[in-house]
Scaffold this active site. Structure first.
Site, PDB file in Angstrom:
ATOM      1  N   ASN A  12     -32.642  54.711 -73.044  1.00 29.40           N
ATOM      2  CA  ASN A  12     -31.821  54.338 -71.889  1.00 29.40           C
ATOM      3  C   ASN A  12     -30.815  55.462 -71.653  1.00 29.40           C
ATOM      4  O   ASN A  12     -29.852  55.608 -72.398  1.00 29.40           O
ATOM      5  CB  ASN A  12     -31.097  53.016 -72.194  1.00 29.40           C
ATOM      6  N   LYS A  14     -28.725  55.808 -69.342  1.00 30.83           N
ATOM      7  CA  LYS A  14     -27.486  55.364 -68.664  1.00 30.83           C
ATOM      8  C   LYS A  14     -27.199  56.357 -67.521  1.00 30.83           C
ATOM      9  O   LYS A  14     -28.138  56.849 -66.901  1.00 30.83           O
ATOM     10  CB  LYS A  14     -26.356  55.234 -69.672  1.00 30.83           C
ATOM     11  N   HIS A 104     -28.352  44.583 -69.138  1.00 28.92           N
ATOM     12  CA  HIS A 104     -27.668  45.397 -70.144  1.00 28.92           C
ATOM     13  C   HIS A 104     -26.201  44.973 -70.229  1.00 28.92           C
ATOM     14  O   HIS A 104     -25.604  44.602 -69.222  1.00 28.92           O
ATOM     15  CB  HIS A 104     -27.781  46.884 -69.779  1.00 28.92           C
ATOM     16  N   GLU A 106     -23.593  46.593 -70.363  1.00 23.88           N
ATOM     17  CA  GLU A 106     -22.684  47.323 -69.461  1.00 23.88           C
ATOM     18  C   GLU A 106     -22.717  46.727 -68.060  1.00 23.88           C
ATOM     19  O   GLU A 106     -21.717  46.731 -67.345  1.00 23.88           O
ATOM     20  CB  GLU A 106     -23.049  48.820 -69.474  1.00 23.88           C
ATOM     21  N   GLU A 174     -29.132  43.802 -78.373  1.00 20.90           N
ATOM     22  CA  GLU A 174     -28.139  44.860 -78.488  1.00 20.90           C
ATOM     23  C   GLU A 174     -26.760  44.233 -78.708  1.00 20.90           C
ATOM     24  O   GLU A 174     -26.106  43.820 -77.736  1.00 20.90           O
ATOM     25  CB  GLU A 174     -28.091  45.694 -77.204  1.00 20.90           C
ATOM     26  N   GLY A 180     -22.843  52.369 -78.806  1.00 20.84           N
ATOM     27  CA  GLY A 180     -22.005  53.558 -78.673  1.00 20.84           C
ATOM     28  C   GLY A 180     -20.890  53.640 -79.699  1.00 20.84           C
ATOM     29  O   GLY A 180     -20.000  54.483 -79.577  1.00 20.84           O
ATOM     30  N   SER A 220     -26.439  52.131 -81.519  1.00 22.58           N
ATOM     31  CA  SER A 220     -26.229  53.210 -82.504  1.00 22.58           C
ATOM     32  C   SER A 220     -27.473  53.512 -83.341  1.00 22.58           C
ATOM     33  O   SER A 220     -27.378  53.825 -84.528  1.00 22.58           O
ATOM     34  CB  SER A 220     -25.015  52.897 -83.394  1.00 22.58           C
TER      35      SER A 220
HETATM   36  P1  13P Z   1     -26.253  53.679 -78.142  1.00 24.42           P
HETATM   37  O1  13P Z   1     -27.606  54.000 -78.753  1.00 24.42           O
HETATM   38  O2  13P Z   1     -25.576  54.886 -77.558  1.00 24.42           O
HETATM   39  O3  13P Z   1     -25.405  52.894 -79.087  1.00 24.42           O
HETATM   40  O4  13P Z   1     -26.533  52.720 -76.873  1.00 24.42           O
HETATM   41  C1  13P Z   1     -27.354  51.625 -77.023  1.00 24.42           C
HETATM   42  C2  13P Z   1     -27.665  51.083 -75.678  1.00 24.42           C
HETATM   43  O5  13P Z   1     -26.811  50.561 -74.993  1.00 24.42           O
HETATM   44  C3  13P Z   1     -29.045  51.237 -75.193  1.00 24.42           C
HETATM   45  O6  13P Z   1     -29.265  50.441 -74.074  1.00 24.42           O
END
Ligand code: 13P
Length: 262
Positions: A12, A14, A104, A106, A174, A180, A220
């Site tokens: 992803n 983003k 997601h 976010e 997740e 992150g 992560s």
């Molecule tokens: P990270 O791998 O940067 O922690 O992000 C995970 C994520 O949100 C994937 O959709």
């Protein structure tokens, strides 16, 4: 009878990489995997670029017949009409997207997407032949208040309302606190929630769909920890954020079987 699920490693991106960077990235990723003689039966690979990159990625993947799938990071619940700024699943299907990420954290947090919105988007994805990658996960506060599985299970129950299990589904667990943060869940934590999610899919859509559905862990993930997650019986892959933007790291995650002998 248990179905063999091909592991799925999804990147992803983003809001990173413009369409020119996307072309260079996907080309180099394909070379890196070819050089390493990656067997796509060991892990299917997909990237999820921003909307503006998708046409370029489609052109490259189709011209060079690259074995890399791709999808969008969101989709409108609507098919067409006066929805300024939204993207129809019909448009994504025209670009040969196979998958679309829905719900997601976010989007749930920054755009206030509700469980009902997520459900409407899952139904929209299916109307257009796209496989939704439905994201669920608890915050640190949820974890403290309700334990590990309650919130992700409730989110998935809502997301699957009225869904036809024969149309394809991927689920990504997740935990919000792991995204992150550099602090991944433990494999045992991921397994506990992924197994509860699979039990819910069995309850709602039947055993056959449950045993065919890939459930990913995200938060992560990196080359150094991927194999420990994939050893768990109910974790079928990863949704990778930050580490999916580094070709060496991402291709190393994809080749988790080889580089650790798992
Ligand atoms: P990270 O791998 O940067 O922690 O992000 C995970 C994520 O949100 C994937 O959709």
């Amino acid at each position: 009878m248990a179905v063999k699920r091909t592991p799925f490693i999804a990147g992803n991106w983003k809001m990173n990489l413009d369409h020119l960077q996307a072309i260079a990235f996907v080309q180099k990723l394909a070379w890196a995997l070819a050089d390493a003689k990656h067997d796509f039966a060991d892990a299917e690979v997909a990237v999820f670029p921003p909307f503006t990159d998708l046409r370029s990625v489609q052109t490259l993947v189709s011209a060079d017949s690259l074995p890399i799938a791709y999808g969008a990071q969101d989709v409108s619940a609507h098919d067409s009409g006066a929805y300024t700024g939204e993207i129809s699943g019909a448009f994504l299907a025209q670009l040969d997207c196979r998958y679309v990420i829905i719900g997601h954290s976010e989007r749930r947090t920054l755009h206030h997407e509700t469980d009902a919105d997520v459900n409407a988007k899952v139904l929209a994805a299916h109307r257009h032949g796209l496989v939704p990658v439905v994201c669920v996960g608890e915050t640190a506060d949820d974890l403290e208040a309700h334990g590990p599985s309650a919130v992700p299970v409730a989110q998935l129950r809502a997301a699957l309302e009225g869904v036809d299990g024969s149309k394809g589904l991927v689920v990504a667990y997740e935990p919000v606190w792991a995204i992150g943060s550099g602090q991944a869940a433990t494999p045992a934590q991921a397994e506990q929630v992924c197994s509860a999610l699979r039990a819910l899919i069995a309850e709602l859509l039947g055993d056959e769909v449950a045993s065919a559905t890939r459930i990913l862990y995200g938060g992560s993930v990196k080359a150094a920890n991927i194999a420990s997650f994939l050893r768990e019986p109910n974790v079928d892959g990863a949704l990778v954020g930050g580490a999916s933007l580094d070709i060496d790291e991402f291709s190393s995650i994809v080749r988790f079987k080889k580089h650790v002998g798992a």
